[in-house]
Design an enzyme around this catalytic site. Structure first.
Site, PDB file in Angstrom:
ATOM      1  CB  CYS A 115      -0.977  -0.052   1.168  1.00  0.00           C
ATOM      2  SG  CYS A 115      -2.392   1.037   0.949  1.00  0.00           S
ATOM      3  CG  HIS A 217      -3.627  -3.533   3.169  1.00  0.00           C
ATOM      4  ND1 HIS A 217      -2.673  -3.110   4.073  1.00  0.00           N
ATOM      5  CD2 HIS A 217      -4.150  -2.410   2.615  1.00  0.00           C
ATOM      6  CE1 HIS A 217      -2.633  -1.789   4.087  1.00  0.00           C
ATOM      7  NE2 HIS A 217      -3.520  -1.334   3.213  1.00  0.00           N
ATOM      8  CD  GLU A 219      -1.220  -6.095   5.380  1.00  0.00           C
ATOM      9  OE1 GLU A 219      -0.920  -6.314   4.192  1.00  0.00           O
ATOM     10  OE2 GLU A 219      -1.751  -5.024   5.762  1.00  0.00           O
TER      11      GLU A 219
END
Ligand code: MN
Length: 244
Positions: A115, A217, A219
């Site tokens: 990001c 994202h 993660e």
């Protein structure tokens, strides 16, 4: 096999309640660490500091660098004046992370930017950012999903002959939580994927083994999406090769 040490670049949170009112705290989303451990890396956290020699020494014990999400980058750093929809910036974090990236590139460390991390890689290497997606296209998709980021938001179309294509193939559905996006690419970078509205969703550096920035994202997906975990696996694997 020695597990590589993966540096997670620091970010800052300013406390808004007493007794630490106005104080900066180093922080990060713990999911980055979890994903790196899942991918057989050893995560360590790098606090934000204002000394170049310390940054050199921080990175001297690391095999790879992960740049997390965060605030907007000061547009003065890419020679633009602030526009009305610019969000919060922090010059200290910008300075730290840009120097961190430059030193990591000198050391040929693999880098994964998430990001803001993707955007700051582009700026550190000479590219620019749209200060708000509305400045980039007339009818953008919703790139700030209201649902939790463990849920998916929009497809990305992945270009052939890219590292990302080896991992996620031609099309994948990702989450989305960004109001800015990449504008002019830095030299030696290619676009590896775009959203259906044309917004750049990932970039790769062509003269390095693994320098990738993704606008979504991973993660927040990878702990239950095994294919997305492959992005962390590929990153950590490249750091392992550096270690040998
Ligand atoms: Mn998006």
């Amino acid at each position: 096999m020695i597990k590589p040490i993966i540096a997670i670049a620091g970010s800052l949170y300013t406390e808004t309640s007493t007794p630490f009112l106005g104080n900066n705290f180093d922080y990060n989303n713990n999911n980055y660490s979890k994903c790196i451990v899942q991918a057989n890396g050893i995560p360590i956290y790098l606090p934000v500091i204002d000394d170049l020699d310390t940054i050199q020494k921080q990175l001297s014990i690391c095999d790879g660098l992960l740049l997390p999400g965060g605030n907007d980058i000061n547009p003065l750093l890419y020679n633009e004046l602030p526009m009305p929809k610019l969000g919060k910036c922090n010059d200290f974090i910008d300075w730290y992370q840009i120097n961190l990236i430059n030193i990591a590139l000198e050391k040929n460390l693999p880098i994964l930017g998430v990001c803001r991390g993707a955007q700051v890689i582009n700026v550190a290497c000479g590219g620019t950012i749209y200060q708000d997606i509305s400045y980039a296209v007339n009818s953008p998709l919703n790139h700030i999903q209201n649902s939790h980021l463990s849920e998916k938001c929009h497809p990305i179309y992945i270009n052939a002959n890219t590292i990302l294509n080896n991992i996620l193939e031609n099309k994948y559905i990702v989450n989305s939580s960004h109001h800015q996006c990449i504008n002019k690419l830095a030299p030696n970078f290619i676009i590896s994927s775009v959203a259906p509205d044309g917004i750049i969703e990932s970039i790769e550096m062509i003269n390095k083994s693994f320098v990738i920035g993704v606008q979504w994202h991973p993660e927040m997906l990878a702990l239950k999406d095994n294919k997305m975990l492959q992005l962390f696996n590929a990153f950590v694997y490249n750091c392992t090769k550096f270690n040998i």
